[in-house]
Motif scaffolding. Structure first.
Motif, PDB file in Angstrom:
ATOM      1  N   UNK A  32      97.975  27.724 -86.083  1.00  0.00           N
ATOM      2  CA  UNK A  32      97.981  26.593 -86.664  1.00  0.00           C
ATOM      3  C   UNK A  32      98.564  25.543 -85.935  1.00  0.00           C
ATOM      4  N   UNK A  33      98.516  24.208 -86.478  1.00  0.00           N
ATOM      5  CA  UNK A  33      99.225  23.045 -85.775  1.00  0.00           C
ATOM      6  C   UNK A  33     100.248  22.280 -86.851  1.00  0.00           C
ATOM      7  N   UNK A  34     101.135  21.520 -86.172  1.00  0.00           N
ATOM      8  CA  UNK A  34     101.852  20.769 -86.957  1.00  0.00           C
ATOM      9  C   UNK A  34     101.864  19.444 -86.316  1.00  0.00           C
ATOM     10  N   UNK A  35     101.769  18.150 -87.061  1.00  0.00           N
ATOM     11  CA  UNK A  35     101.928  17.095 -86.527  1.00  0.00           C
ATOM     12  C   UNK A  35     103.119  16.307 -86.667  1.00  0.00           C
ATOM     13  N   UNK A  36     103.875  15.713 -85.750  1.00  0.00           N
ATOM     14  CA  UNK A  36     105.244  15.365 -85.782  1.00  0.00           C
ATOM     15  C   UNK A  36     105.276  13.894 -85.291  1.00  0.00           C
ATOM     16  N   UNK A  37     105.843  12.919 -85.714  1.00  0.00           N
ATOM     17  CA  UNK A  37     105.926  11.704 -85.315  1.00  0.00           C
ATOM     18  C   UNK A  37     106.736  11.605 -83.922  1.00  0.00           C
ATOM     19  N   UNK A  38     106.083  11.028 -82.827  1.00  0.00           N
ATOM     20  CA  UNK A  38     106.688  11.220 -81.713  1.00  0.00           C
ATOM     21  C   UNK A  38     107.964  10.895 -81.235  1.00  0.00           C
ATOM     22  N   UNK A  39     108.500   9.827 -82.063  1.00  0.00           N
ATOM     23  CA  UNK A  39     109.704   9.200 -82.067  1.00  0.00           C
ATOM     24  C   UNK A  39     110.917  10.313 -82.517  1.00  0.00           C
ATOM     25  N   UNK A  40     110.393  11.145 -83.304  1.00  0.00           N
ATOM     26  CA  UNK A  40     111.325  12.240 -83.774  1.00  0.00           C
ATOM     27  C   UNK A  40     111.777  13.227 -82.509  1.00  0.00           C
ATOM     28  N   UNK A  41     110.918  13.364 -81.814  1.00  0.00           N
ATOM     29  CA  UNK A  41     111.050  14.467 -80.573  1.00  0.00           C
ATOM     30  C   UNK A  41     111.842  13.633 -79.319  1.00  0.00           C
ATOM     31  N   UNK A  42     112.463  14.565 -78.598  1.00  0.00           N
ATOM     32  CA  UNK A  42     113.280  13.898 -77.593  1.00  0.00           C
ATOM     33  C   UNK A  42     114.416  15.030 -77.345  1.00  0.00           C
ATOM     34  N   UNK A  43     114.940  15.287 -76.234  1.00  0.00           N
ATOM     35  CA  UNK A  43     115.968  16.006 -75.930  1.00  0.00           C
ATOM     36  C   UNK A  43     117.317  15.541 -76.623  1.00  0.00           C
ATOM     37  N   UNK A  44     118.142  16.329 -77.136  1.00  0.00           N
ATOM     38  CA  UNK A  44     118.265  17.824 -76.916  1.00  0.00           C
ATOM     39  C   UNK A  44     117.634  18.392 -78.114  1.00  0.00           C
ATOM     40  N   UNK A  45     117.570  17.529 -79.331  1.00  0.00           N
ATOM     41  CA  UNK A  45     117.238  18.341 -80.468  1.00  0.00           C
ATOM     42  C   UNK A  45     115.705  18.570 -80.860  1.00  0.00           C
ATOM     43  N   UNK A  46     114.863  18.234 -79.553  1.00  0.00           N
ATOM     44  CA  UNK A  46     113.524  18.482 -79.707  1.00  0.00           C
ATOM     45  C   UNK A  46     112.897  19.931 -80.495  1.00  0.00           C
ATOM     46  N   UNK A  47     113.728  21.050 -80.093  1.00  0.00           N
ATOM     47  CA  UNK A  47     113.320  22.411 -80.561  1.00  0.00           C
ATOM     48  C   UNK A  47     113.822  22.598 -81.998  1.00  0.00           C
ATOM     49  N   UNK A  48     114.537  21.971 -82.389  1.00  0.00           N
ATOM     50  CA  UNK A  48     115.250  22.032 -83.463  1.00  0.00           C
ATOM     51  C   UNK A  48     114.217  21.361 -84.623  1.00  0.00           C
ATOM     52  N   UNK A  49     113.651  19.989 -84.182  1.00  0.00           N
ATOM     53  CA  UNK A  49     112.711  19.334 -85.135  1.00  0.00           C
ATOM     54  C   UNK A  49     111.315  20.049 -84.945  1.00  0.00           C
TER      55      UNK A  49
END
Length: 76
Positions: free
Chosen positions: A37-54
């Motif tokens: 499957x796939x998910x789409x996430x706004x890119x600005x929500x990603x970034x270290x250090x919480x990227x894995x949690x998002x």
């Protein structure tokens, strides 16, 4: 708890009208050899250090939505 494997992460232009000009992360993940499957996430929500949690939260929400319909019988 379900273990998933992330197969790919791509940045794509957002298809949402309110996000024109912004990027989304398109994350492809695999639950087992028969379910990818796939998910789409706004890119600005990603970034270290919480990227894995998002990413984990997005995948959990996606799987919960899929399980909501699993085994459901409809009469048409």
């Amino acid at each position: 708890m379900t273990t998933v494997t992330i197969l790919d992460k791509r940045e794509i232009p957002s298809p949402e009208p309110g996000r024109v000009g912004k990027l989304d992360a398109y994350i492809t993940y695999q639950v087992d050899p028969f379910r990818t499957y796939f998910v789409t996430i706004p890119n600005e929500k990603l970034g270290e250090p919480d990227e894995d949690q998002v990413i984990t939260a997005a995948i959990k929400a996606d799987l919960a939505e899929r399980e909501r319909f699993a085994g459901k019988t409809l009469e048409v």
